[in-house]
Motif scaffolding. Structure first.
Motif, PDB file in Angstrom:
ATOM      1  N   THR A   2       0.868   8.542   9.170  1.00  0.00           N
ATOM      2  CA  THR A   2      -0.560   8.281   9.016  1.00  0.00           C
ATOM      3  C   THR A   2      -0.794   7.266   7.898  1.00  0.00           C
ATOM      4  O   THR A   2       0.101   6.979   7.102  1.00  0.00           O
ATOM      5  CB  THR A   2      -1.310   9.579   8.680  1.00  0.00           C
ATOM      6  N   SER A   3      -2.009   6.754   7.840  1.00  0.00           N
ATOM      7  CA  SER A   3      -2.319   5.797   6.775  1.00  0.00           C
ATOM      8  C   SER A   3      -2.284   6.484   5.411  1.00  0.00           C
ATOM      9  O   SER A   3      -1.913   5.873   4.416  1.00  0.00           O
ATOM     10  CB  SER A   3      -3.663   5.117   7.015  1.00  0.00           C
ATOM     11  N   ALA A   4      -2.643   7.778   5.367  1.00  0.00           N
ATOM     12  CA  ALA A   4      -2.549   8.518   4.101  1.00  0.00           C
ATOM     13  C   ALA A   4      -1.094   8.611   3.648  1.00  0.00           C
ATOM     14  O   ALA A   4      -0.790   8.450   2.460  1.00  0.00           O
ATOM     15  CB  ALA A   4      -3.165   9.910   4.247  1.00  0.00           C
ATOM     16  N   ASP A   5      -0.190   8.853   4.579  1.00  0.00           N
ATOM     17  CA  ASP A   5       1.245   8.904   4.254  1.00  0.00           C
ATOM     18  C   ASP A   5       1.729   7.567   3.706  1.00  0.00           C
ATOM     19  O   ASP A   5       2.476   7.506   2.737  1.00  0.00           O
ATOM     20  CB  ASP A   5       2.078   9.258   5.490  1.00  0.00           C
ATOM     21  N   ARG A   6       1.292   6.495   4.352  1.00  0.00           N
ATOM     22  CA  ARG A   6       1.705   5.151   3.952  1.00  0.00           C
ATOM     23  C   ARG A   6       1.212   4.818   2.542  1.00  0.00           C
ATOM     24  O   ARG A   6       1.967   4.336   1.701  1.00  0.00           O
ATOM     25  CB  ARG A   6       1.179   4.139   4.972  1.00  0.00           C
ATOM     26  N   VAL A   7      -0.068   5.116   2.277  1.00  0.00           N
ATOM     27  CA  VAL A   7      -0.640   4.818   0.962  1.00  0.00           C
ATOM     28  C   VAL A   7       0.021   5.671  -0.111  1.00  0.00           C
ATOM     29  O   VAL A   7       0.383   5.170  -1.181  1.00  0.00           O
ATOM     30  CB  VAL A   7      -2.175   5.028   0.978  1.00  0.00           C
ATOM     31  N   ARG A   8       0.207   6.954   0.180  1.00  0.00           N
ATOM     32  CA  ARG A   8       0.885   7.816  -0.801  1.00  0.00           C
ATOM     33  C   ARG A   8       2.293   7.317  -1.082  1.00  0.00           C
ATOM     34  O   ARG A   8       2.749   7.302  -2.226  1.00  0.00           O
ATOM     35  CB  ARG A   8       0.927   9.259  -0.300  1.00  0.00           C
ATOM     36  N   GLY A   9       2.993   6.889  -0.045  1.00  0.00           N
ATOM     37  CA  GLY A   9       4.343   6.365  -0.231  1.00  0.00           C
ATOM     38  C   GLY A   9       4.363   5.141  -1.127  1.00  0.00           C
ATOM     39  O   GLY A   9       5.214   5.016  -2.013  1.00  0.00           O
ATOM     40  N   LEU A  10       3.418   4.237  -0.909  1.00  0.00           N
ATOM     41  CA  LEU A  10       3.345   3.027  -1.745  1.00  0.00           C
ATOM     42  C   LEU A  10       3.036   3.381  -3.204  1.00  0.00           C
ATOM     43  O   LEU A  10       3.633   2.825  -4.130  1.00  0.00           O
ATOM     44  CB  LEU A  10       2.274   2.078  -1.207  1.00  0.00           C
ATOM     45  N   LEU A  11       2.103   4.304  -3.389  1.00  0.00           N
ATOM     46  CA  LEU A  11       1.748   4.683  -4.757  1.00  0.00           C
ATOM     47  C   LEU A  11       2.893   5.419  -5.461  1.00  0.00           C
ATOM     48  O   LEU A  11       3.146   5.200  -6.650  1.00  0.00           O
ATOM     49  CB  LEU A  11       0.483   5.545  -4.753  1.00  0.00           C
ATOM     50  N   LEU A  12       3.601   6.272  -4.724  1.00  0.00           N
ATOM     51  CA  LEU A  12       4.740   6.976  -5.327  1.00  0.00           C
ATOM     52  C   LEU A  12       5.879   6.010  -5.649  1.00  0.00           C
ATOM     53  O   LEU A  12       6.572   6.174  -6.665  1.00  0.00           O
ATOM     54  CB  LEU A  12       5.210   8.105  -4.415  1.00  0.00           C
ATOM     55  N   LEU A  13       6.052   4.986  -4.822  1.00  0.00           N
ATOM     56  CA  LEU A  13       7.040   3.949  -5.124  1.00  0.00           C
ATOM     57  C   LEU A  13       6.659   3.215  -6.405  1.00  0.00           C
ATOM     58  O   LEU A  13       7.519   2.922  -7.247  1.00  0.00           O
ATOM     59  CB  LEU A  13       7.156   2.976  -3.958  1.00  0.00           C
ATOM     60  N   ARG A  14       5.369   2.936  -6.560  1.00  0.00           N
ATOM     61  CA  ARG A  14       4.904   2.286  -7.785  1.00  0.00           C
ATOM     62  C   ARG A  14       5.188   3.160  -9.007  1.00  0.00           C
ATOM     63  O   ARG A  14       5.640   2.667 -10.039  1.00  0.00           O
ATOM     64  CB  ARG A  14       3.408   2.007  -7.679  1.00  0.00           C
ATOM     65  N   GLU A  60     -10.197   3.629   2.919  1.00  0.00           N
ATOM     66  CA  GLU A  60     -11.148   3.065   1.960  1.00  0.00           C
ATOM     67  C   GLU A  60     -10.421   2.486   0.751  1.00  0.00           C
ATOM     68  O   GLU A  60     -10.767   1.407   0.263  1.00  0.00           O
ATOM     69  CB  GLU A  60     -12.140   4.143   1.516  1.00  0.00           C
ATOM     70  N   TRP A  61      -9.408   3.208   0.263  1.00  0.00           N
ATOM     71  CA  TRP A  61      -8.637   2.739  -0.880  1.00  0.00           C
ATOM     72  C   TRP A  61      -7.931   1.428  -0.530  1.00  0.00           C
ATOM     73  O   TRP A  61      -7.939   0.480  -1.313  1.00  0.00           O
ATOM     74  CB  TRP A  61      -7.621   3.800  -1.311  1.00  0.00           C
ATOM     75  N   SER A  62      -7.354   1.372   0.660  1.00  0.00           N
ATOM     76  CA  SER A  62      -6.653   0.153   1.102  1.00  0.00           C
ATOM     77  C   SER A  62      -7.598  -1.038   1.162  1.00  0.00           C
ATOM     78  O   SER A  62      -7.242  -2.144   0.755  1.00  0.00           O
ATOM     79  CB  SER A  62      -6.026   0.372   2.477  1.00  0.00           C
ATOM     80  N   LYS A  63      -8.819  -0.818   1.663  1.00  0.00           N
ATOM     81  CA  LYS A  63      -9.798  -1.907   1.724  1.00  0.00           C
ATOM     82  C   LYS A  63     -10.139  -2.404   0.344  1.00  0.00           C
ATOM     83  O   LYS A  63     -10.215  -3.614   0.109  1.00  0.00           O
ATOM     84  CB  LYS A  63     -11.079  -1.431   2.406  1.00  0.00           C
ATOM     85  N   LEU A  64     -10.369  -1.497  -0.590  1.00  0.00           N
ATOM     86  CA  LEU A  64     -10.706  -1.900  -1.956  1.00  0.00           C
ATOM     87  C   LEU A  64      -9.582  -2.687  -2.613  1.00  0.00           C
ATOM     88  O   LEU A  64      -9.813  -3.694  -3.275  1.00  0.00           O
ATOM     89  CB  LEU A  64     -11.042  -0.666  -2.807  1.00  0.00           C
ATOM     90  N   VAL A  65      -8.364  -2.240  -2.407  1.00  0.00           N
ATOM     91  CA  VAL A  65      -7.211  -2.932  -2.993  1.00  0.00           C
ATOM     92  C   VAL A  65      -7.053  -4.311  -2.363  1.00  0.00           C
ATOM     93  O   VAL A  65      -6.830  -5.300  -3.068  1.00  0.00           O
ATOM     94  CB  VAL A  65      -5.927  -2.098  -2.821  1.00  0.00           C
ATOM     95  N   THR A  66      -7.210  -4.387  -1.056  1.00  0.00           N
ATOM     96  CA  THR A  66      -7.081  -5.669  -0.364  1.00  0.00           C
ATOM     97  C   THR A  66      -8.156  -6.639  -0.817  1.00  0.00           C
ATOM     98  O   THR A  66      -7.889  -7.814  -1.040  1.00  0.00           O
ATOM     99  CB  THR A  66      -7.163  -5.459   1.163  1.00  0.00           C
ATOM    100  N   MET A  67      -9.391  -6.159  -0.981  1.00  0.00           N
ATOM    101  CA  MET A  67     -10.469  -7.028  -1.451  1.00  0.00           C
ATOM    102  C   MET A  67     -10.178  -7.519  -2.857  1.00  0.00           C
ATOM    103  O   MET A  67     -10.442  -8.680  -3.183  1.00  0.00           O
ATOM    104  CB  MET A  67     -11.809  -6.286  -1.432  1.00  0.00           C
ATOM    105  N   GLY A  68      -9.614  -6.674  -3.702  1.00  0.00           N
ATOM    106  CA  GLY A  68      -9.277  -7.070  -5.063  1.00  0.00           C
ATOM    107  C   GLY A  68      -8.180  -8.107  -5.119  1.00  0.00           C
ATOM    108  O   GLY A  68      -8.185  -8.997  -5.964  1.00  0.00           O
ATOM    109  N   ILE A  69      -7.244  -8.042  -4.189  1.00  0.00           N
ATOM    110  CA  ILE A  69      -6.134  -8.989  -4.161  1.00  0.00           C
ATOM    111  C   ILE A  69      -6.619 -10.366  -3.710  1.00  0.00           C
ATOM    112  O   ILE A  69      -6.154 -11.392  -4.198  1.00  0.00           O
ATOM    113  CB  ILE A  69      -5.016  -8.484  -3.221  1.00  0.00           C
ATOM    114  N   ARG A  70      -7.575 -10.395  -2.816  1.00  0.00           N
ATOM    115  CA  ARG A  70      -8.056 -11.665  -2.265  1.00  0.00           C
ATOM    116  C   ARG A  70      -8.928 -12.443  -3.228  1.00  0.00           C
ATOM    117  O   ARG A  70      -9.154 -13.620  -3.032  1.00  0.00           O
ATOM    118  CB  ARG A  70      -8.832 -11.403  -0.978  1.00  0.00           C
TER     119      ARG A  70
END
Length: 71
Positions: A2-14, A60-70
């Protein structure tokens, strides 16, 4: 996955990378910088808890992060 799994994985990697950086910074005498990074880990951990299993929140978190990167 799921997208929640993906986001959690990225944050835990960080978090994992930040812990390794803290070790290197501390061993080389950069204690203030290591402390700053530790506070970032604390905030990232709370983000992981906030997202939990919610795909909506993860999206929602992914959208905010993507907007911040752009910017």
């Amino acid at each position: 996955m799921t997208s929640a799994d993906r986001v959690r994985g990225l944050l835990l990697l960080r978090i994992w990378n930040d812990v390794r950086a803290i070790e290197k910074l501390s061993l080389n005498g950069y204690v203030a910088q290591a402390t700053t990074l530790a506070s970032s880990i604390f905030e990232t951990a709370y983000t992981v808890l906030y997202i939990a299993d919610s795909d909506t929140t993860a999206g929602e978190w992914s959208k905010l992060v993507t907007m911040g990167i752009r910017k």
